[in-house]
Scaffold this motif. Structure first.
Motif, mmCIF file in Angstrom:
data_model
loop_
_atom_site.group_PDB
_atom_site.id
_atom_site.type_symbol
_atom_site.label_atom_id
_atom_site.label_comp_id
_atom_site.label_asym_id
_atom_site.label_seq_id
_atom_site.Cartn_x
_atom_site.Cartn_y
_atom_site.Cartn_z
ATOM 1 N N UNK A 99 89.916 43.450 4.546
ATOM 2 C CA UNK A 99 90.345 43.036 2.901
ATOM 3 C C UNK A 99 90.675 43.897 1.669
ATOM 4 N N UNK A 100 90.269 44.947 2.133
ATOM 5 C CA UNK A 100 89.837 45.725 0.888
ATOM 6 C C UNK A 100 89.247 45.598 -0.829
ATOM 7 N N UNK A 101 88.134 44.391 0.251
ATOM 8 C CA UNK A 101 87.038 44.266 -1.228
ATOM 9 C C UNK A 101 85.689 44.618 -0.966
ATOM 10 N N UNK A 102 84.741 43.834 -1.648
ATOM 11 C CA UNK A 102 83.703 44.728 -1.173
ATOM 12 C C UNK A 102 82.816 43.000 -1.030
ATOM 13 N N UNK A 126 86.981 47.755 -8.676
ATOM 14 C CA UNK A 126 85.859 46.426 -7.664
ATOM 15 C C UNK A 126 84.977 46.392 -8.896
ATOM 16 N N UNK A 127 84.491 45.140 -7.812
ATOM 17 C CA UNK A 127 82.937 44.655 -8.500
ATOM 18 C C UNK A 127 81.861 45.525 -7.867
ATOM 19 N N UNK A 128 81.356 46.000 -8.313
ATOM 20 C CA UNK A 128 79.486 47.092 -7.595
ATOM 21 C C UNK A 128 79.023 45.985 -7.534
ATOM 22 N N UNK A 195 84.738 38.221 -14.911
ATOM 23 C CA UNK A 195 86.059 38.675 -14.190
ATOM 24 C C UNK A 195 86.294 38.779 -12.321
ATOM 25 N N UNK A 196 85.077 38.185 -12.453
ATOM 26 C CA UNK A 196 84.530 37.912 -11.080
ATOM 27 C C UNK A 196 84.960 37.283 -10.049
ATOM 28 N N UNK A 197 85.453 37.188 -9.090
ATOM 29 C CA UNK A 197 85.365 36.030 -8.156
ATOM 30 C C UNK A 197 84.937 36.223 -6.697
ATOM 31 N N UNK A 217 84.027 39.877 -2.366
ATOM 32 C CA UNK A 217 84.256 39.064 -4.159
ATOM 33 C C UNK A 217 84.624 40.586 -4.522
ATOM 34 N N UNK A 218 85.394 40.245 -5.847
ATOM 35 C CA UNK A 218 86.595 41.730 -6.088
ATOM 36 C C UNK A 218 86.858 40.770 -7.766
ATOM 37 N N UNK A 219 87.752 41.624 -8.514
ATOM 38 C CA UNK A 219 88.257 40.840 -9.985
ATOM 39 C C UNK A 219 88.923 40.002 -10.239
ATOM 40 N N UNK A 220 89.434 38.801 -10.982
ATOM 41 C CA UNK A 220 90.177 37.765 -10.748
ATOM 42 C C UNK A 220 91.869 38.865 -10.791
ATOM 43 N N UNK A 221 91.884 39.634 -11.477
ATOM 44 C CA UNK A 221 93.240 40.569 -11.063
ATOM 45 C C UNK A 221 93.838 40.374 -9.745
ATOM 46 N N UNK A 222 93.071 40.291 -8.704
ATOM 47 C CA UNK A 222 93.463 40.692 -7.396
ATOM 48 C C UNK A 222 92.504 39.239 -6.448
ATOM 49 N N UNK A 223 91.771 38.774 -6.335
ATOM 50 C CA UNK A 223 91.300 37.340 -5.937
ATOM 51 C C UNK A 223 91.923 36.109 -7.338
ATOM 52 N N UNK A 224 92.632 35.265 -6.649
ATOM 53 C CA UNK A 224 93.216 34.863 -6.966
ATOM 54 C C UNK A 224 92.534 33.612 -6.107
ATOM 55 N N UNK A 225 92.889 31.840 -6.370
ATOM 56 C CA UNK A 225 92.167 30.770 -5.440
ATOM 57 C C UNK A 225 92.885 30.963 -4.591
ATOM 58 N N UNK A 226 94.386 31.141 -4.867
ATOM 59 C CA UNK A 226 95.117 31.340 -3.612
ATOM 60 C C UNK A 226 94.384 32.045 -2.506
ATOM 61 N N UNK A 227 94.391 33.923 -2.537
ATOM 62 C CA UNK A 227 93.959 34.613 -2.143
ATOM 63 C C UNK A 227 92.489 34.351 -1.456
ATOM 64 N N UNK A 228 91.696 33.697 -2.072
ATOM 65 C CA UNK A 228 90.054 33.513 -1.665
ATOM 66 C C UNK A 228 90.734 32.844 -0.466
ATOM 67 N N UNK A 229 91.394 31.209 -0.975
ATOM 68 C CA UNK A 229 91.336 30.789 0.630
ATOM 69 C C UNK A 229 92.076 30.982 1.563
ATOM 70 N N UNK A 230 92.884 32.113 1.720
ATOM 71 C CA UNK A 230 93.264 32.857 2.287
ATOM 72 C C UNK A 230 92.698 33.831 3.043
#
Length: 247
Positions: A99-102, A126-128, A195-197, A217-230
């Protein structure tokens, strides 16, 4: 009997002092005294004993304390055969790569959640996630998962706590927990941290009880509501496989 009570109280206070270092790596006497509600002179006596036993170290220049080598020595003897932080690390790394996120792993500790493992994203932005961080159980995707899938008695105890009165009032939070149980996952966008989702799912062990919460988790710039659901179905499947590894 009175001497025994005093001895036990001293042990409790010493342990309370050590737990202060979960919030900060270096602390002064005044800070510790304020955190546990004891007089500074009492804290000083306890710190002197802890220092003599190498559980804390005092910096002569700043007069602040940090955890000593004895704490590390104890930690090296922790049983790792059934430790989720150890058992699930390879699977968490695979999930991060996919997924490429933390990816983080949380346990519930009373009215808090504790991050016991994290695999950081390899992306530049990224979110640390800091391992050992103690966070409130009232907000965030992982918190909602830990509450939503808690045993009924544990959930009732939390929701009836006076500190949760404002959160529970009106019923919207309880309905949200019900929705999370039905969907099998929770999401949050800038609930706790600007800034985090995040999206989180429960890890259910072989006995059918929730063992931990798994989140991405990650920045909202990459993790929209649609992406989170995916991401959710991927996490659910990963959590199912992880649960088979936990007794």
């Amino acid at each position: 009997m009175e001497d025994r009570k005093l001895t036990v109280r001293a042990v409790e206070r010493a342990l309370d002092i050590l737990m202060c270092f979960t919030q900060n790596s270096e602390l002064g006497l005044t800070e510790i005294a304020g955190m546990i509600g004891l007089h500074k002179s009492t804290v000083h006596r306890l710190m002197t004993t802890l220092e003599e036993k190498a559980f804390v170290v005092r910096d002569a220049a700043t007069e602040k304390y940090r955890l000593g080598i004895k704490v590390w020595e104890l930690s090296t003897h922790l049983s790792q055969s059934d430790d989720p932080a150890v058992l699930l690390l390879p699977a968490m790394e695979r999930l991060r790569d996919r997924l490429g996120e933390t990816v983080s792993l949380y346990l519930r500790d009373g009215k808090d959640r504790l991050r016991i493992q994290a695999v950081q994203s390899n992306q530049a932005i990224r979110r640390v996630a800091q391992v050992g961080a103690r966070l409130p159980l009232t907000v965030g995707a992982s918190s909602k998962v830990l509450v939503a899938f808690a045993a009924p008695a544990d959930q009732e105890e939390l929701l009836s706590d006076p500190d949760w009165a404002e959160l529970v009032k009106g019923g919207s939070y309880v309905r949200q927990l019900q929705d999370i149980r039905e969907r099998g996952y929770a999401t949050s966008i800038e609930e706790r941290e600007p800034g985090a989702a995040a999206v989180a799912v429960p890890i259910v062990n072989r006995n059918g009880r929730i063992a931990a919460a798994l989140s991405v988790s990650g920045p909202v710039s990459r993790l929209s509501s649609e992406t989170l659901n995916e991401f959710a179905p991927v996490l659910i499947e990963a959590a199912r496989e992880m649960g088979l590894m936990i007794p």
